[in-house]
Design a protein around this motif. Structure first.
Motif, PDB file in Angstrom:
ATOM      1  N   THR A  17      44.247  39.694  47.318  1.00 22.67           N
ATOM      2  CA  THR A  17      45.632  39.473  46.899  1.00 22.67           C
ATOM      3  C   THR A  17      46.000  40.484  45.816  1.00 22.67           C
ATOM      4  O   THR A  17      45.121  41.065  45.172  1.00 22.67           O
ATOM      5  N   ALA A  18      47.299  40.655  45.589  1.00 20.62           N
ATOM      6  CA  ALA A  18      47.767  41.593  44.567  1.00 20.62           C
ATOM      7  C   ALA A  18      47.270  41.180  43.183  1.00 20.62           C
ATOM      8  O   ALA A  18      46.788  42.012  42.404  1.00 20.62           O
ATOM      9  N   MET A  19      47.377  39.883  42.843  1.00 23.92           N
ATOM     10  CA  MET A  19      46.947  39.423  41.525  1.00 23.92           C
ATOM     11  C   MET A  19      45.431  39.561  41.353  1.00 23.92           C
ATOM     12  O   MET A  19      44.960  39.929  40.272  1.00 23.92           O
ATOM     13  N   ALA A  20      44.684  39.287  42.401  1.00 18.59           N
ATOM     14  CA  ALA A  20      43.228  39.426  42.307  1.00 18.59           C
ATOM     15  C   ALA A  20      42.835  40.891  42.102  1.00 18.59           C
ATOM     16  O   ALA A  20      41.892  41.192  41.361  1.00 18.59           O
ATOM     17  N   SER A  21      43.557  41.818  42.734  1.00 14.83           N
ATOM     18  CA  SER A  21      43.241  43.236  42.535  1.00 14.83           C
ATOM     19  C   SER A  21      43.587  43.674  41.118  1.00 14.83           C
ATOM     20  O   SER A  21      42.873  44.459  40.495  1.00 14.83           O
ATOM     21  N   TYR A  22      44.679  43.128  40.560  1.00 16.70           N
ATOM     22  CA  TYR A  22      45.064  43.417  39.180  1.00 16.70           C
ATOM     23  C   TYR A  22      43.998  42.885  38.226  1.00 16.70           C
ATOM     24  O   TYR A  22      43.544  43.586  37.316  1.00 16.70           O
ATOM     25  N   ASP A  23      43.572  41.655  38.421  1.00 13.56           N
ATOM     26  CA  ASP A  23      42.546  41.051  37.584  1.00 13.56           C
ATOM     27  C   ASP A  23      41.246  41.865  37.650  1.00 13.56           C
ATOM     28  O   ASP A  23      40.610  42.128  36.625  1.00 13.56           O
ATOM     29  N   ALA A  24      40.869  42.287  38.843  1.00 14.92           N
ATOM     30  CA  ALA A  24      39.637  43.072  38.999  1.00 14.92           C
ATOM     31  C   ALA A  24      39.763  44.446  38.333  1.00 14.92           C
ATOM     32  O   ALA A  24      38.804  44.953  37.743  1.00 14.92           O
ATOM     33  N   ALA A  25      40.948  45.051  38.390  1.00 14.13           N
ATOM     34  CA  ALA A  25      41.158  46.337  37.706  1.00 14.13           C
ATOM     35  C   ALA A  25      41.092  46.144  36.190  1.00 14.13           C
ATOM     36  O   ALA A  25      40.545  46.985  35.465  1.00 14.13           O
ATOM     37  N   LEU A  26      41.657  45.026  35.692  1.00 17.90           N
ATOM     38  CA  LEU A  26      41.535  44.720  34.262  1.00 17.90           C
ATOM     39  C   LEU A  26      40.068  44.560  33.871  1.00 17.90           C
ATOM     40  O   LEU A  26      39.649  45.006  32.793  1.00 17.90           O
ATOM     41  N   ALA A  27      39.269  43.936  34.755  1.00 19.17           N
ATOM     42  CA  ALA A  27      37.834  43.793  34.485  1.00 19.17           C
ATOM     43  C   ALA A  27      37.150  45.155  34.410  1.00 19.17           C
ATOM     44  O   ALA A  27      36.280  45.379  33.560  1.00 19.17           O
ATOM     45  N   GLU A  28      37.544  46.073  35.289  1.00 19.80           N
ATOM     46  CA  GLU A  28      36.990  47.436  35.232  1.00 19.80           C
ATOM     47  C   GLU A  28      37.298  48.094  33.890  1.00 19.80           C
ATOM     48  O   GLU A  28      36.511  48.879  33.371  1.00 19.80           O
ATOM     49  N   ALA A  29      38.460  47.771  33.323  1.00 21.95           N
ATOM     50  CA  ALA A  29      38.874  48.346  32.037  1.00 21.95           C
ATOM     51  C   ALA A  29      38.336  47.551  30.840  1.00 21.95           C
ATOM     52  O   ALA A  29      38.483  47.980  29.700  1.00 21.95           O
ATOM     53  N   GLY A  30      37.755  46.384  31.103  1.00 23.08           N
ATOM     54  CA  GLY A  30      37.171  45.577  30.038  1.00 23.08           C
ATOM     55  C   GLY A  30      38.143  44.679  29.300  1.00 23.08           C
ATOM     56  O   GLY A  30      37.839  44.205  28.207  1.00 23.08           O
ATOM     57  N   VAL A  31      39.305  44.395  29.883  1.00 21.25           N
ATOM     58  CA  VAL A  31      40.312  43.573  29.191  1.00 21.25           C
ATOM     59  C   VAL A  31      40.777  42.375  30.026  1.00 21.25           C
ATOM     60  O   VAL A  31      41.867  41.842  29.800  1.00 21.25           O
ATOM     61  N   GLU A  32      39.958  41.907  30.928  1.00 21.44           N
ATOM     62  CA  GLU A  32      40.340  40.826  31.838  1.00 21.44           C
ATOM     63  C   GLU A  32      40.440  39.454  31.169  1.00 21.44           C
ATOM     64  O   GLU A  32      41.023  38.538  31.734  1.00 21.44           O
ATOM     65  N   ASN A  33      39.889  39.296  29.998  1.00 26.09           N
ATOM     66  CA  ASN A  33      39.853  37.978  29.363  1.00 26.09           C
ATOM     67  C   ASN A  33      40.909  37.780  28.278  1.00 26.09           C
ATOM     68  O   ASN A  33      40.794  36.881  27.456  1.00 26.09           O
ATOM     69  N   TYR A  34      41.936  38.631  28.274  1.00 29.28           N
ATOM     70  CA  TYR A  34      42.974  38.561  27.245  1.00 29.28           C
ATOM     71  C   TYR A  34      44.343  38.341  27.879  1.00 29.28           C
ATOM     72  O   TYR A  34      44.566  38.666  29.046  1.00 29.28           O
ATOM     73  N   ASN A  35      45.264  37.816  27.107  1.00 29.34           N
ATOM     74  CA  ASN A  35      46.664  37.702  27.494  1.00 29.34           C
ATOM     75  C   ASN A  35      47.371  38.951  27.002  1.00 29.34           C
ATOM     76  O   ASN A  35      47.495  39.164  25.795  1.00 29.34           O
ATOM     77  N   LEU A  36      47.795  39.785  27.936  1.00 32.25           N
ATOM     78  CA  LEU A  36      48.376  41.076  27.589  1.00 32.25           C
ATOM     79  C   LEU A  36      49.854  40.936  27.233  1.00 32.25           C
ATOM     80  O   LEU A  36      50.610  40.278  27.939  1.00 32.25           O
ATOM     81  N   VAL A  37      50.244  41.588  26.154  1.00 34.06           N
ATOM     82  CA  VAL A  37      51.627  41.630  25.717  1.00 34.06           C
ATOM     83  C   VAL A  37      52.043  43.088  25.701  1.00 34.06           C
ATOM     84  O   VAL A  37      51.497  43.889  24.935  1.00 34.06           O
ATOM     85  N   SER A  38      52.976  43.444  26.562  1.00 30.16           N
ATOM     86  CA  SER A  38      53.406  44.836  26.674  1.00 30.16           C
ATOM     87  C   SER A  38      54.406  45.190  25.588  1.00 30.16           C
ATOM     88  O   SER A  38      55.286  44.393  25.253  1.00 30.16           O
ATOM     89  N   VAL A  39      54.255  46.385  25.059  1.00 30.97           N
ATOM     90  CA  VAL A  39      55.191  46.928  24.079  1.00 30.97           C
ATOM     91  C   VAL A  39      55.683  48.272  24.590  1.00 30.97           C
ATOM     92  O   VAL A  39      55.119  48.856  25.508  1.00 30.97           O
TER      93      VAL A  39
END
Length: 161
Positions: A17-39
């Motif tokens: 799924t799109a969300m699962a691919s996003y989550d997995a890409a965040l894991a590759e970057a090491g930030v999958e366990n945080y709530n991201l706030v865009s600025v």
């Protein structure tokens, strides 16, 4: 004296799924366990920006993490690419991030992000250092979703509640 560090991280991944691919890409970057706030894309003065690829431990899971994000997700087949460019003032003053992403190749997003950064620099009366660029690109296969992302992560996580 540097008061904080902004880390540039990146990742790409495929999933059902799109969300699962996003989550997995965040894991590759090491930030999958945080709530991201865009600025938006201004770098504060007196801050180091380091391209690290994968984030170190930035605090407890579930906390808020402030980011500038370039992200593209696609249902395969095709290519997704994301790019983040940055430049700081030569006198340790403020700087800029510019981001772009899309269903395109890495050369296209790199060209576009450099053009965007140059346009943003022209709007300001700061003297800038040479631009730096981070690009992530991945081939999306048929039957899966693929996300490519590059994030500028501001400091460490903070409690969300």
């Amino acid at each position: 004296m540097t008061s904080s560090t902004i880390r540039v991280v990146w990742g790409a991944a495929s999933a059902p799924t799109a969300m699962a691919s996003y989550d997995a890409a965040l894991a590759e970057a090491g930030v999958e366990n945080y709530n991201l706030v865009s600025v938006s894309s201004v770098i504060p003065a007196d801050v180091d920006v380091e391209a690290v690829g994968t984030a170190p431990d930035l605090g407890p899971a579930g906390e808020r993490l402030t980011v500038v994000e370039a992200r593209a997700t696609s249902a395969g087949p095709g290519r997704v690419s994301a790019a983040l460019a940055w430049s700081q003032s030569v006198d340790d003053g403020p700087g800029l991030f510019y981001e772009t992403a899309g269903e395109t190749d890495r050369e296209d997003v790199e060209r576009r992000v450099r053009e965007g950064l140059a346009a943003g620099q022209e709007l300001r009366d700061w003297e800038f250092t040479d631009p730096r660029v981070a690009v992530e690109s991945s081939q999306a296969e048929s039957g899966t979703y693929t996300t490519a992302l590059v994030l500028a992560v501001y400091g460490e996580s903070e409690p969300i509640l």
